[in-house]
Design a protein around this motif. Structure first.
Motif, mmCIF file in Angstrom:
data_model
loop_
_atom_site.group_PDB
_atom_site.id
_atom_site.type_symbol
_atom_site.label_atom_id
_atom_site.label_comp_id
_atom_site.label_asym_id
_atom_site.label_seq_id
_atom_site.Cartn_x
_atom_site.Cartn_y
_atom_site.Cartn_z
ATOM 1 N N CYS A 1 9.045 -72.200 23.079
ATOM 2 C CA CYS A 1 9.348 -71.289 21.882
ATOM 3 C C CYS A 1 10.482 -70.827 21.429
ATOM 4 C CB CYS A 1 8.207 -70.039 21.721
ATOM 5 S SG CYS A 1 6.470 -70.316 21.988
ATOM 6 N N ARG A 2 11.217 -70.559 22.545
ATOM 7 C CA ARG A 2 12.756 -70.274 22.279
ATOM 8 C C ARG A 2 13.584 -71.435 21.864
ATOM 9 N NH1 ARG A 2 12.242 -66.741 27.212
ATOM 10 N NH2 ARG A 2 13.446 -68.557 28.163
ATOM 11 N N ALA A 3 13.105 -72.637 22.252
ATOM 12 C CA ALA A 3 13.987 -73.906 22.121
ATOM 13 C C ALA A 3 13.704 -74.540 20.675
ATOM 14 C CB ALA A 3 13.529 -74.802 23.150
ATOM 15 N N ALA A 4 13.118 -73.566 19.549
ATOM 16 C CA ALA A 4 13.164 -74.325 18.226
ATOM 17 C C ALA A 4 14.391 -74.831 17.830
ATOM 18 C CB ALA A 4 12.655 -73.304 17.463
ATOM 19 N N PRO B 1 15.153 -65.117 19.948
ATOM 20 C CA PRO B 1 13.727 -64.724 20.075
ATOM 21 C C PRO B 1 12.672 -65.570 19.374
ATOM 22 C CG PRO B 1 15.331 -62.993 19.650
ATOM 23 C CD PRO B 1 15.730 -64.251 19.494
ATOM 24 N N PRO B 2 11.261 -65.637 19.892
ATOM 25 C CA PRO B 2 10.609 -66.367 18.979
ATOM 26 C C PRO B 2 10.153 -65.694 17.699
ATOM 27 C CG PRO B 2 9.609 -65.881 21.181
ATOM 28 C CD PRO B 2 11.156 -65.209 21.101
ATOM 29 N N ARG C 1 2.856 -64.435 18.361
ATOM 30 C CA ARG C 1 1.413 -64.465 18.380
ATOM 31 C C ARG C 1 0.732 -65.370 19.547
ATOM 32 N NH1 ARG C 1 2.166 -63.612 12.963
ATOM 33 N NH2 ARG C 1 1.702 -65.882 12.356
ATOM 34 N N PHE C 2 1.306 -66.600 19.289
ATOM 35 C CA PHE C 2 0.762 -67.661 20.546
ATOM 36 C C PHE C 2 1.039 -67.319 21.652
ATOM 37 C CE2 PHE C 2 2.210 -71.082 23.060
ATOM 38 C CZ PHE C 2 0.957 -71.847 23.470
ATOM 39 N N GLY D 1 -0.710 -64.877 26.685
ATOM 40 C CA GLY D 1 -0.627 -63.952 27.808
ATOM 41 C C GLY D 1 -1.708 -63.031 27.983
ATOM 42 N N GLY D 2 -2.621 -62.763 26.825
ATOM 43 C CA GLY D 2 -3.906 -62.281 27.032
ATOM 44 C C GLY D 2 -5.050 -62.846 27.899
ATOM 45 N N ALA D 3 -4.990 -64.262 27.746
ATOM 46 C CA ALA D 3 -5.600 -65.241 28.328
ATOM 47 C C ALA D 3 -5.335 -65.356 29.896
ATOM 48 C CB ALA D 3 -5.829 -66.672 27.700
ATOM 49 N N LEU D 4 -4.152 -65.314 30.147
ATOM 50 C CA LEU D 4 -3.490 -65.326 31.439
ATOM 51 C C LEU D 4 -3.634 -63.958 31.943
ATOM 52 C CD1 LEU D 4 -0.376 -67.757 30.838
ATOM 53 C CD2 LEU D 4 -2.556 -67.953 32.192
ATOM 54 N N GLY D 5 -4.209 -62.872 31.451
ATOM 55 C CA GLY D 5 -4.475 -61.736 31.962
ATOM 56 C C GLY D 5 -3.110 -60.941 32.419
ATOM 57 N N LEU D 6 -2.182 -61.348 31.458
ATOM 58 C CA LEU D 6 -0.987 -60.699 31.358
ATOM 59 C C LEU D 6 -0.587 -59.290 30.784
ATOM 60 C CD1 LEU D 6 1.389 -63.739 32.005
ATOM 61 C CD2 LEU D 6 0.637 -62.090 33.854
ATOM 62 N N GLY D 7 -1.415 -59.181 29.674
ATOM 63 C CA GLY D 7 -1.146 -58.078 28.873
ATOM 64 C C GLY D 7 -2.176 -57.506 28.139
#
Length: 175
Positions: free
Chosen positions: A146-149, A156-157, A163-164, A169-175
């Motif tokens: 995402c930072r390599a646009a 920054p994204p 949002r992505f 991060g939510g699905a990975l349990g990180l936040g």
């Protein structure tokens, strides 16, 4: 002579430990079924593809974004986590070019469901430090892409990419 099992861990920043403790053949893979291992080894690639795909409000990405994602996957070789290093080794051991289970293009809903399934596997089977390292590493693959646009390298994204990354991060349990 057998050496005692060393607890799996990672450094806070996800960098290799200065002690450099590594076993020649980690026992990490033995605790996972074939389906669980396929899930864990396919998620980084699926995340890379999803992060590179254009979407509503997300820019078209080029080769540099893909290379940034591949670099992030390869960076897992230096993690102080037996699990992350074993996953990277398995990814690089796939040399026949045949698609692996779960590596087909899927939509974001499928990817997030696969991430949640991976978290459940890690919760049941992995050392907590390895679980955290793996989840952070997978998130870092998406963040690098995402930072390599184009025209915004290492910026920054944007809002859609944030949002992505938040959903991932939510699905990975990180936040």
């Amino acid at each position: 002579m057998l050496t005692p099992e060393v607890p799996m861990s990672h450094s806070v920043a996800g960098e290799p430990s200065s002690a450099g403790r590594r076993r020649a053949a980690p026992l990490t893979t033995a605790v996972y079924s074939a389906a669980e291992w396929d899930l864990l080894t396919s998620l980084p690639g699926r995340v890379l593809v999803a992060a590179a795909a254009p979407g509503p409000g997300r820019p078209e990405r080029g080769v540099l974004a893909g290379l940034a994602g591949l670099d992030a996957v390869a960076a897992g070789r230096a993690f102080d986590s037996d699990l992350v290093r074993a996953v990277v080794a398995a990814i690089y051991a796939r040399h026949d070019g045949a698609p692996q289970p779960g590596e087909q293009l899927t939509d974001l809903v499928d990817l997030l469901a696969a991430c949640r399934a991976g978290v459940r596997v890690l919760h049941r089977r992995a050392d907590p430090a390895d679980s955290a390292a793996y989840r952070q590493w997978v998130q870092s693959v998406a963040a690098r892409v995402c930072r390599a646009a184009p025209g915004a390298a290492n910026q920054p994204p944007g809002p859609a990419d944030r949002r992505f990354l938040d959903r991932l991060g939510g699905a990975l349990g990180l936040g």
